[in-house]
Design a protein around this motif. Sequence first.
Motif, PDB file in Angstrom:
ATOM      1  N   LEU A   1       0.825  -1.214   0.000  1.00  0.00           N
ATOM      2  CA  LEU A   1       0.000   0.000   0.000  1.00  0.00           C
ATOM      3  C   LEU A   1       0.857   1.261   0.000  1.00  0.00           C
ATOM      4  O   LEU A   1       0.357   2.350  -0.268  1.00  0.00           O
ATOM      5  CB  LEU A   1      -0.962  -0.023   1.198  1.00  0.00           C
ATOM      6  N   ALA A   2       2.160   1.097   0.310  1.00  0.00           N
ATOM      7  CA  ALA A   2       3.051   2.261   0.284  1.00  0.00           C
ATOM      8  C   ALA A   2       3.767   2.381  -1.056  1.00  0.00           C
ATOM      9  O   ALA A   2       4.563   3.291  -1.262  1.00  0.00           O
ATOM     10  CB  ALA A   2       4.075   2.143   1.428  1.00  0.00           C
ATOM     11  N   PHE A   3       3.473   1.491  -1.994  1.00  0.00           N
ATOM     12  CA  PHE A   3       4.138   1.512  -3.305  1.00  0.00           C
ATOM     13  C   PHE A   3       3.750   2.761  -4.089  1.00  0.00           C
ATOM     14  O   PHE A   3       2.627   3.262  -3.986  1.00  0.00           O
ATOM     15  CB  PHE A   3       3.708   0.289  -4.127  1.00  0.00           C
ATOM     16  N   SER A   4       4.693   3.229  -4.910  1.00  0.00           N
ATOM     17  CA  SER A   4       4.371   4.287  -5.863  1.00  0.00           C
ATOM     18  C   SER A   4       3.523   3.665  -6.973  1.00  0.00           C
ATOM     19  O   SER A   4       3.467   2.446  -7.114  1.00  0.00           O
ATOM     20  CB  SER A   4       5.655   4.863  -6.466  1.00  0.00           C
ATOM     21  N   GLU A   5       2.889   4.522  -7.777  1.00  0.00           N
ATOM     22  CA  GLU A   5       2.040   4.028  -8.855  1.00  0.00           C
ATOM     23  C   GLU A   5       2.852   3.150  -9.827  1.00  0.00           C
ATOM     24  O   GLU A   5       2.391   2.108 -10.275  1.00  0.00           O
ATOM     25  CB  GLU A   5       1.410   5.226  -9.584  1.00  0.00           C
ATOM     26  N   ALA A   6       4.089   3.567 -10.116  1.00  0.00           N
ATOM     27  CA  ALA A   6       4.930   2.808 -11.049  1.00  0.00           C
ATOM     28  C   ALA A   6       5.262   1.428 -10.465  1.00  0.00           C
ATOM     29  O   ALA A   6       5.204   0.424 -11.173  1.00  0.00           O
ATOM     30  CB  ALA A   6       6.212   3.577 -11.337  1.00  0.00           C
TER      31      ALA A   6
ATOM     32  N   ARG B   1       2.169  -0.802 -10.612  1.00  0.00           N
ATOM     33  CA  ARG B   1       1.897  -1.303 -11.961  1.00  0.00           C
ATOM     34  C   ARG B   1       2.833  -2.438 -12.327  1.00  0.00           C
ATOM     35  O   ARG B   1       2.438  -3.414 -12.949  1.00  0.00           O
ATOM     36  CB  ARG B   1       2.029  -0.172 -12.995  1.00  0.00           C
ATOM     37  N   ARG B   2       4.098  -2.281 -11.926  1.00  0.00           N
ATOM     38  CA  ARG B   2       5.076  -3.319 -12.240  1.00  0.00           C
ATOM     39  C   ARG B   2       4.663  -4.629 -11.553  1.00  0.00           C
ATOM     40  O   ARG B   2       4.736  -5.710 -12.134  1.00  0.00           O
ATOM     41  CB  ARG B   2       6.474  -2.876 -11.787  1.00  0.00           C
ATOM     42  N   LEU B   3       4.205  -4.499 -10.319  1.00  0.00           N
ATOM     43  CA  LEU B   3       3.765  -5.680  -9.558  1.00  0.00           C
ATOM     44  C   LEU B   3       2.573  -6.361 -10.258  1.00  0.00           C
ATOM     45  O   LEU B   3       2.542  -7.573 -10.435  1.00  0.00           O
ATOM     46  CB  LEU B   3       3.357  -5.224  -8.154  1.00  0.00           C
ATOM     47  N   LEU B   4       1.614  -5.546 -10.685  1.00  0.00           N
ATOM     48  CA  LEU B   4       0.400  -6.095 -11.300  1.00  0.00           C
ATOM     49  C   LEU B   4       0.687  -6.770 -12.643  1.00  0.00           C
ATOM     50  O   LEU B   4      -0.053  -7.628 -13.082  1.00  0.00           O
ATOM     51  CB  LEU B   4      -0.650  -4.984 -11.497  1.00  0.00           C
TER      52      LEU B   4
END
Lengths: 227, 260
Positions: free
Chosen positions: B78-83, B86-89
């Motif tokens: 939940l602390a991830f940046s948007e980039a 997206r990479r995770l998804l």
Amino acid sequence: MIEIQNLTKSFTLHNQGGVAIPVMAGAHLRVAPGECVGLVGRSGAGKSTLMRMVYGNYLAGGGSIRIGGVDVVTAEPRQILALRRAVLGHVSQFLRVVPRVPTLEVVAEPLLRLGIAPQAARARAADLLARLNIPERLWRLSPTTFSGGEQQRVNIARGFAHDYPALLLDEPTASLDAQNREVVLCLIEEAKARGAAILGIFHDESARDRVCDRLVDVTGFTPGLAA
Amino acid sequence: MTLMQNAITAAPLLSVQGLTKRYGPRIGCADVGFDLYPGEVLGIVGESGSGKSTLLSCLAGHQRPDQGRILFDGADVLAFSEAERRRLLRGDWAYVHQNPRDGLRMGVSAGGNVGERLMAVGARNYAAIRDSATDWLGRVEIAADRIDDRPSAFSGGMQQRLQIARNLVTGPRLVFMDEPTGGLDVSVQARLLDLLRGLVRDLGLSVVIVTHDLAVVRLLADRLMVMKSGRVVETGLTDQVLDDPQHAYTQLLVSSVLQV
């Protein structure tokens, strides 16, 4: 190998007035490596309930069930899964499989889950199916369409595919003809010879006399039935 | 025995704590927590409105929970940046929708659907992408000569298998599935279940699967979480929860299933 102490169990039926039915109290037994212990007692006395608790299929109310260093009563689900994969085998009376999966794969699956190479796993599965007189032309078919006796033999082949240190057998010779019954009794004797601890329910008295070293009457563990 | 020790000493791949999502005054899901270990399949069951879909969409990053933590491989998602998200998804995580139309691009060829996800994680060599796509179509039992056909020309079962190929081609470690066998014929369901079981076993995938079909979780899930009114009412080993349910709601759920 299997050590049960002071095991209790009751069922609470929330949707039938919350009635609590005590079904087991003070159950205790132990099965040493290489030993086969038969559970006896009249129908409804709790033989299957006890077997299911040992397998982690029914939740115990209290007490302990120690198998290979794990207490099934307090273990996390994944510890029980690991136990079932490597240590504790179970031959139930009913075959439950994904439709469409070929018989050979059904029998090899416990080995594949242990990470054994597919070729070796299938060779072992073929060996057992042949011993249990399942015709080779059926191996590529799903067992869901097989007769009761054939399904039972597939189930047994699957249960004996891996050399489990502990085995639970629920009526392994039921619905088998004399020839296949003999094969199953030999499989049980071989498992004992390699040191497996076996806990079983055998309604077939002569089978029981042949493979069981001791009998435990579960009536003594049944609240309301104990003398 | 080493296998058993590995299974027990490994750290959780996904760790969820106190996850809560509200829609105004209404609870979507409340205070949900669990650990998912590598190679484990967790089933989430409950009737419609129980919060299982809300939970899945919060877990998978489609919705932001109001409270709680989601740790993937130790990292606070939940602390991830948007980039980063997206990479995770696109890479380590995958999401299989109930309706394959939501997870596929219907105007793009089957091969393109699989290849697209590879390109999203940086693959550029056309021949390698096409080889990989062909390999994955084979694994989900779609004939290689259908690679240039659009999914709109496929049956529902084929579309669902294509969606699975599209999701798994990047080698994700965690797969979310929302009623993956819903809406399929029983025989098609069986084939899909068999396929999923084989893939989970062979690839060591961790899976969170939401379904209302208890037969599906019995065959697929190692563990179950039963939800009612947004809360987890019971958890445990799948066969134990189904055969010896403890909570009133689970008992009702299990006893309401028609025997086949």
